[in-house]
Design an enzyme around this catalytic site. Sequence first.
Site, short mmCIF file in Angstrom:
data_model
loop_
_atom_site.label_atom_id
_atom_site.label_comp_id
_atom_site.label_asym_id
_atom_site.label_seq_id
_atom_site.Cartn_x
_atom_site.Cartn_y
_atom_site.Cartn_z
N ARG A 100 12.18 -0.78 -4.85
CA ARG A 100 13.14 -1.05 -5.93
C ARG A 100 13.97 0.20 -6.20
O ARG A 100 13.42 1.27 -6.49
CB ARG A 100 12.41 -1.49 -7.20
CG ARG A 100 13.35 -1.85 -8.34
CD ARG A 100 12.62 -2.33 -9.56
NE ARG A 100 12.00 -3.63 -9.33
CZ ARG A 100 11.38 -4.33 -10.28
NH1 ARG A 100 11.29 -3.84 -11.50
NH2 ARG A 100 10.84 -5.49 -10.01
N THR A 147 19.56 0.76 -9.88
CA THR A 147 20.03 -0.63 -9.97
C THR A 147 18.89 -1.61 -10.22
O THR A 147 19.11 -2.74 -10.64
CB THR A 147 20.74 -1.05 -8.68
OG1 THR A 147 19.79 -1.08 -7.61
CG2 THR A 147 21.85 -0.08 -8.33
N ASP A 200 -1.67 -5.63 -10.90
CA ASP A 200 -0.92 -5.25 -9.71
C ASP A 200 -1.73 -5.64 -8.48
O ASP A 200 -2.79 -5.05 -8.21
CB ASP A 200 -0.65 -3.74 -9.72
CG ASP A 200 0.25 -3.30 -8.57
OD1 ASP A 200 -0.14 -3.47 -7.40
OD2 ASP A 200 1.35 -2.78 -8.85
N ASP A 245 -2.46 -2.73 -5.91
CA ASP A 245 -3.47 -1.78 -6.38
C ASP A 245 -4.87 -2.37 -6.32
O ASP A 245 -5.84 -1.71 -5.93
CB ASP A 245 -3.17 -1.34 -7.82
CG ASP A 245 -1.99 -0.37 -7.89
OD1 ASP A 245 -1.65 0.21 -6.84
OD2 ASP A 245 -1.45 -0.18 -8.98
#
Length: 209
Positions: free
Chosen positions: A104, A108, A200, A203
């Site tokens: 990511r 933006t 997550d 993770d």
Amino acid sequence: MGSLYVFDHPLIQHKLTYIRDKSTGTKEFRELVDEVAMLMAYEITRDLPLQEVEVETPVTRCKAKMIAGKKLGLVPILRAGIGMVDGVLKLIPAAKVGHVGLYRDPETLEPVEYYVKLPSDIEERDFIVIDPMLATGGSAVAAITALKNRGARNMKLMCLIAAPEGIQKVQEVHPDVDIFVAAVDEMLNDHGYIVPGLGDAGDRLFGTK
């Protein structure tokens, strides 16, 4: 508009509950994700075409069914998608596996490709794009776009858990792609996490923080 399929099979829902549980350790989490992916693959492949062949049993010759030479490809979105691949391969061992890596952009907040490696015969294959979590939908949309840009024609998206926002985004941008999930959760929180979700996935699969 692509269809949404939510798997309500008791075994999938039972195992998904343990996957959600924060007390489930890394080893058990991995095993459960693997098992649910295999069960989901069983359902996703329900419409594979069959052809009639002749085989000889210990008793006599007979006509029987085999999958009609359909070429399949699996494309996990790095890194969490890797955790679901082995479960699918247990049922479809001949499938080829590609990978799409995205990060990511901090400014933006849009996903950016950093790695794409796909089978050379991409135009001849039906692909299953794999990511445990369909949250905002940004990564899934970008991965599907990456495949289309390289010649892929037919794709399905396979996720453990989806948020309504992610489903809507994929259906808006890629209305030709069917979505297969084990659960549709309530919403995204302010940090883009699915609620109630499972935390997550990367993770928890790999034991990182």
